[in-house]
Design a protein around this motif. Structure first.
Motif, PDB file in Angstrom:
ATOM      1  N   UNK A 138      -5.381  16.936  -6.452  1.00  0.00           N
ATOM      2  CA  UNK A 138      -4.707  16.844  -5.158  1.00  0.00           C
ATOM      3  C   UNK A 138      -3.336  16.207  -5.308  1.00  0.00           C
ATOM      4  N   UNK A 139      -3.253  15.181  -6.165  1.00  0.00           N
ATOM      5  CA  UNK A 139      -1.974  14.541  -6.414  1.00  0.00           C
ATOM      6  C   UNK A 139      -1.009  15.498  -7.096  1.00  0.00           C
ATOM      7  N   UNK A 191       0.833  -1.210   0.000  1.00  0.00           N
ATOM      8  CA  UNK A 191       0.000   0.000   0.000  1.00  0.00           C
ATOM      9  C   UNK A 191       0.863   1.252   0.000  1.00  0.00           C
ATOM     10  N   UNK A 192       1.915   1.253   0.814  1.00  0.00           N
ATOM     11  CA  UNK A 192       2.806   2.412   0.849  1.00  0.00           C
ATOM     12  C   UNK A 192       3.505   2.608  -0.493  1.00  0.00           C
ATOM     13  N   UNK A 193       3.995   1.512  -1.084  1.00  0.00           N
ATOM     14  CA  UNK A 193       4.715   1.617  -2.357  1.00  0.00           C
ATOM     15  C   UNK A 193       3.806   2.166  -3.453  1.00  0.00           C
ATOM     16  N   UNK A 227       9.031  10.884  -2.700  1.00  0.00           N
ATOM     17  CA  UNK A 227       8.824   9.568  -2.068  1.00  0.00           C
ATOM     18  C   UNK A 227       8.498   9.591  -0.579  1.00  0.00           C
ATOM     19  N   UNK A 228       7.539  10.132  -0.127  1.00  0.00           N
ATOM     20  CA  UNK A 228       6.928  11.382  -0.572  1.00  0.00           C
ATOM     21  C   UNK A 228       6.815  12.241   0.659  1.00  0.00           C
ATOM     22  N   UNK A 229       6.962  13.530   0.496  1.00  0.00           N
ATOM     23  CA  UNK A 229       7.040  14.410   1.656  1.00  0.00           C
ATOM     24  C   UNK A 229       5.644  14.870   2.058  1.00  0.00           C
ATOM     25  N   UNK A 271       4.314   5.793  -5.331  1.00  0.00           N
ATOM     26  CA  UNK A 271       4.385   5.883  -6.791  1.00  0.00           C
ATOM     27  C   UNK A 271       3.333   6.838  -7.327  1.00  0.00           C
ATOM     28  N   UNK A 272       2.107   6.738  -6.809  1.00  0.00           N
ATOM     29  CA  UNK A 272       1.020   7.600  -7.279  1.00  0.00           C
ATOM     30  C   UNK A 272       1.266   9.067  -6.947  1.00  0.00           C
ATOM     31  N   UNK A 273       1.827   9.314  -5.771  1.00  0.00           N
ATOM     32  CA  UNK A 273       1.989  10.701  -5.328  1.00  0.00           C
ATOM     33  C   UNK A 273       3.229  11.364  -5.909  1.00  0.00           C
ATOM     34  N   UNK A 274       4.279  10.576  -6.134  1.00  0.00           N
ATOM     35  CA  UNK A 274       5.521  11.146  -6.652  1.00  0.00           C
ATOM     36  C   UNK A 274       5.482  11.319  -8.166  1.00  0.00           C
TER      37      UNK A 274
END
Length: 268
Positions: free
Chosen positions: A130-131, A104-106, A138-140, A110-113
């Motif tokens: 929003x993204x 889930x984190x990975x 990765x990701x702040x 990927x989606x956010x970065x």
């Protein structure tokens, strides 16, 4: 977009400076355009040009080094993700919750970065917006930090029943610690942009240089075309420098291929 605006501004300043020099040369008195004056101006401008080329070289070397370093760290980051997933997989079914949290984190990272590459067909326009405005690297973001912390809690909650499981849990904890530390390294690297004062000083120097060029140049199609192309080239150089200074934003970015492969490895 900011890099493109600054590059366009550089082009306007340089070409405008050359045109201003040509305009001024036709209004100066003859004694101001003597050969001795030209030699003095060329000597002074040569010193400024040498300093400008030095600053350009330093800026290019700095952003290229940071970009390459960030790319290598992303590769190392994905390696840690994969090896952590492998350790949890070998641990057994008791680690399924930790593996699910890691996956889930990975996927979230990927989606956010790299939001354009990972936008899903069913995703709403509000979610995509929003993204697009989310902090990268990765990701702040607080959400990302909480997801990664959940992975750590799941790993520490494991209760080893065999020596092998105990060793794998220790290995997973070490991988998680390295992952957390490297994430902050990437966040700091993504924030290391070119100092504004460098860009401002460089634009002023280059504009002055182009004005001196126009001051003693004839007004014809060849001269104007050369100044136009030179200004365009330097504007493009500034654009590339500013683009590489933000490894996760803009046109020139660290590719998401490694993270995509890591996610594929986890879900297969």
């Amino acid at each position: 977009m900011g890099s493109l605006v600054i590059a366009a501004f550089v082009f306007v300043c340089l070409f405008g400076g050359a045109c201003a020099g040509m305009w001024a040369s036709r209004r100066l008195k003859e004694q101001h355009l003597t050969k001795e004056t030209q030699e003095a101006v060329k000597l002074g401008v040569g010193m400024v040009a040498a300093m400008a080329s030095l600053i350009l070289g330093l800026m290019t070397a700095s952003v290229k080094g940071n970009f390459d370093s960030t790319s290598r760290d992303v590769q190392q980051y994905t390696t840690l993700l994969i090896t952590l997933d492998v350790a949890l997989k070998h641990y057994g079914p008791d680690a399924d919750a930790a593996r699910a949290a890691l996956t889930t984190y990975t996927r979230h990272a990927l989606d956010e970065t790299w939001p354009p590459a990972q936008a899903t067909p069913g995703q709403t326009a509000q979610a995509r917006a929003a993204q697009a405005h989310a902090p990268h690297a990765l990701v702040n973001s607080e959400d990302s930090e909480q997801r990664l912390a959940q992975v750590g809690r799941s790993i520490r909650a494991l209760d080893p029943k065999t020596p092998d499981q105990n060793e794998l849990r220790s290995e997973a904890i070490e991988r998680y610690k390295a992952l957390s530390a490297l994430r902050w390294v990437l966040i700091e690297e993504s924030a290391a942009q070119v100092p504004t004062i460098f860009t401002v000083v460089l634009i002023v120097w280059l504009t002055f240089i182009f004005m001196s060029f126009g001051l003693f140049s004839p007004i014809n199609a060849v001269s104007v075309s050369v100044f136009l192309l030179c200004a365009l080239s330097l504007g493009g150089a500034i654009f590339l420098i500013l683009e590489m200074s933000t490894p996760f934003d803009g046109i020139i970015i660290v590719p998401p291929d490694a993270m995509q492969k890591a996610l594929q490895h986890m879900v297969r």
